[in-house]
Each structure stands twice: as structure tokens, then as C-alpha cells.
Motif scaffolding. Structure first.
Motif, PDB file in Angstrom:
ATOM      1  N   THR A 167       0.860  -1.180   0.000  1.00  0.00           N
ATOM      2  CA  THR A 167       0.000   0.000   0.000  1.00  0.00           C
ATOM      3  C   THR A 167       0.893   1.225   0.000  1.00  0.00           C
ATOM      4  O   THR A 167       1.801   1.338   0.831  1.00  0.00           O
ATOM      5  CB  THR A 167      -0.909   0.020   1.244  1.00  0.00           C
ATOM      6  OG1 THR A 167      -1.768  -1.117   1.213  1.00  0.00           O
ATOM      7  CG2 THR A 167      -1.747   1.288   1.289  1.00  0.00           C
ATOM      8  N   LYS A 182      -2.174   9.128  -8.064  1.00  0.00           N
ATOM      9  CA  LYS A 182      -3.247   8.151  -7.870  1.00  0.00           C
ATOM     10  C   LYS A 182      -3.376   7.242  -9.091  1.00  0.00           C
ATOM     11  O   LYS A 182      -3.670   6.052  -8.967  1.00  0.00           O
ATOM     12  CB  LYS A 182      -4.557   8.854  -7.558  1.00  0.00           C
ATOM     13  CG  LYS A 182      -4.566   9.466  -6.154  1.00  0.00           C
ATOM     14  CD  LYS A 182      -5.955   9.830  -5.684  1.00  0.00           C
ATOM     15  CE  LYS A 182      -5.931  10.210  -4.204  1.00  0.00           C
ATOM     16  NZ  LYS A 182      -7.268  10.552  -3.679  1.00  0.00           N
ATOM     17  N   THR A 187      -2.539   4.820  -2.922  1.00  0.00           N
ATOM     18  CA  THR A 187      -3.825   4.765  -2.226  1.00  0.00           C
ATOM     19  C   THR A 187      -4.248   6.135  -1.732  1.00  0.00           C
ATOM     20  O   THR A 187      -5.430   6.487  -1.750  1.00  0.00           O
ATOM     21  CB  THR A 187      -3.724   3.795  -1.032  1.00  0.00           C
ATOM     22  OG1 THR A 187      -3.390   2.503  -1.520  1.00  0.00           O
ATOM     23  CG2 THR A 187      -5.042   3.724  -0.267  1.00  0.00           C
TER      24      THR A 187
END
Length: 326
Positions: A167, A182, A187
Motif C-alpha cells: 500500500t 493516484k 492509495t
């Protein structure tokens, strides 16, 4: 051969096309006919004299074909990429039609990508891979912050970390760059005001690792935002070269937090950090398949080198810029 020479330390205008004798490879070196080379901030620092006396011809990476290999290891005509090995720093670099490179810093490539695409990968992806997996030992499922994520090195780190199953929280100073990060798979994107530790606490996010391209100016903050026993790796100096004043490990380095540095220009290709450790062939395959967004954002001709450096220093590209010789 024609080469771009630093005529005097200064701005982009000091880069001057010049005829030089063709280089001759020594034992342990490979002579490469350059087809394209990537642009790197390190080359701007060297051109400006920020790193002291350097070689006359800049350039720390290239893509091209083997012109000669005295060892016989690489046949003439083999497509290759070359990274560092003193290029542009202690020996003439890749801003030229021909360049000699230590054989340890040359890798044969087998790819359908064109020369510009090939040249956009070596330095930033080898550095990002080494920082993520060599220094930070990033694991799938962990949360990593990429600080300075809109730089070409930062974007490579975001790409590789997302592909690895981590992540990613990315940072930028400009809200307009949030959509780009993004799209790369981040994230969340934080606006970097120099005090990200407070933002991380407000979001109640646990950061396992920090990939820091901004450098000394935010080091204390990067150390403060990572979890206990987390890892921080510094890989760049986008925030400037000013040392961290009065740094005290007792007060500034949280207990259990691991701090490391990766200086690719000094170690990639050495016995301790062999280039063969970096899975460049796999990375090129993922670029060709579209799994990694590594293609150059802007391509210049050889005679546009001054314009290219101006664009790099202005931060106009939002990604990797490349110069082609064909």
C-alpha cells in the motif's frame, strides 16, 4: 565522435556540442554506441559544479549497442543498457555518440521497446528497486510512504511498490499532481508541507517504511512518521544539500527505527551491489506489458540538450525525460 561537454560549471547553457576523439575500451570495459540516454538531476548538479570537479562529458546512463568488448563477453551489435560505473563523474559519460563503461555496469537487453523507452528505465528503476527491496526489505501488504513521489525516481518507487503488493502513500508539494500519483496506484496522496508526521497521526495510518527522495531537509520528520521498528531509506536530495544541523541520534532517531542511505552513483555495479541483482529484464517485460508506467514523458533530440536541462530544472516533465541520438 560528437559529445556534449561541460564548457564551464554553470547553467544549462554551458553544455556545448564538441568533437572528441573516439574512446577506446580498456580491458574490463565495453564500448557502446549510444542510441538514447535518460536525464537525471545528478547531471544538473555535476554541470553546476555542486559536486566538485567532474568529467567533461556528463551522463550517468544510456541505451545502445555494443561497438567493442575486448573480453568477448558481449558480441558487437548487442543491445545493452549501461548505468553509472563512474560515467559523468570520474570518467566521460553518456552525452556522446560513443562511451566506454565498466563491463560490470553494462547489461544486455532483449526487448521490443524502442531506444527512448529503454533509456527511461535503468538508473531510476535500479535505484528504486535497490532502495525498496535491498535497504527497506519491503514486503507485500506493508504500507510505504514515497516522499518526493512526482520525481522520476519517486514514480519508479510507486510503480514497483504497488506492483509488489504494498500500500503506497505518496507525497507531493503541489495539489495539481495528486491525480498523477493516484493513477500510478497510490492509495492516498499527502501534500508535503515538511511536517508529514502530524498528517500521518491525523489519518491514523501506520507507516512501515519511508522511501525518501527529498532528503536532509525532512529527515527528522521522516523518522518521526514511521512506526516503531519501521524503516527509513534516504535516496535523494530534492530538498537541497544542506546538512541536518545538530542531528542527535539520542533525540532525533526514535528507538528501534532503522535509517539507511542508498547512493546509487557510488555503489551500483560494485561487488557489494552487483547490477545483476536488479531484475532489469523482468522490469522491462512489465514496462512492455503496461504493468509498469515507465515510458518517458518527454523526448529531446541530441541538439536540444540545453532545452532539456532547462526543462528538467524547471520540473516541467513530471516523469523521466530522455534524449535520443537517432
Amino acid at each position: 565522435m560528437e559529445a556534449i561537454v561541460i564548457s564551464a560549471y554553470g547553467g544549462p547553457e554551458v553544455l556545448v556540442p564538441t568533437e572528441l576523439p573516439d574512446p577506446v575500451p580498456a580491458d574490463g570495459e565495453v564500448l557502446i554506441r549510444v542510441k538514447a540516454f535518460g536525464l537525471n538531476h545528478a547531471e544538473a548538479y555535476m554541470r553546476a559544479g555542486a559536486w566538485g570537479e567532474v568529467a567533461a562529458v556528463p551522463g550517468v546512463e544510456c541505451a545502445g549497442v555494443v561497438e567493442a568488448d575486448p573480453s568477448g563477453g558481449l558480441p558487437v551489435g548487442t543491445p545493452v543498457v549501461a548505468i553509472l560505473g563512474g560515467m559523468g563523474r570520474t570518467r566521460n559519460g553518456s552525452y556522446a555518440e560513443l562511451v566506454t563503461v565498466p563491463a560490470t555496469n553494462v547489461v544486455a537487453v532483449n526487448s521490443s521497446l524502442d531506444w527512448a523507452d529503454l533509456a527511461a528505465v535503468p538508473e531510476v528503476y535500479a535505484t528504486a528497486w535497490s532502495g525498496l527491496f535491498g535497504n527497506l526489505d519491503l514486503r507485500p501488504g506493508e504500507t510505504i510512504m514515497v516522499r518526493g513521489a512526482t520525481s522520476s525516481l519517486g514514480q519508479a518507487a510507486v510503480n514497483l511498490a504497488v506492483d509488489h503488493g504494498a500500500t503506497v502513500l505518496a507525497t507531493t508539494r503541489k495539489p495539481a499532481h495528486v491525480p498523477l500519483l493516484k493513477e500510478l496506484g497510490a492509495t492516498d496522496v499527502l501534500i508535503d508541507d515538511g511536517a508529514l508526521a502530524a498528517q500521518v497521526r491525523e489519518r491514523e495510518v501506520t507507516i512501515d517504511a519511508v522511501f525518501d527522495v527529498v532528503g536532509n531537509s525532512v529527515l527528522r520528520d521522516s523518522l518521526a512518521l514511521v512506526r516503531p521498528r519501521g524503516r527509513v531509506c534516504q535516496l535523494g536530495f530534492l530538498g537541497g544539500f544542506e546538512p541536518v544541523r545538530d542531528f542527535d541520534p539520542i533525540t532525533d532517531l526514535p528507538s528501534g527505527v532503522q535509517l539507511s542511505f542508498f547512493g546509487s552513483a557510488f555503489v551500483l555495479g560494485t561487488p557489494s551491489f552487483p547490477l545483476t541483482d536488479v531484475p532489469l529484464e523482468e522490469i522491462y517485460g512489465k514496462v512492455a506489458a503496461g504493468a509498469l508506467r515507465a515510458r518517458p514523458t518527454r523526448v529531446f533530440r541530441f541538439d536540444e540538450i540545453v532545452e532539456a536541462h532547462r526543462a528538467m530544472e524547471a520540473g516541467e516533465a513530471l516523469g523521466k525525460m530522455v534524449v535520443t541520438l537517432d
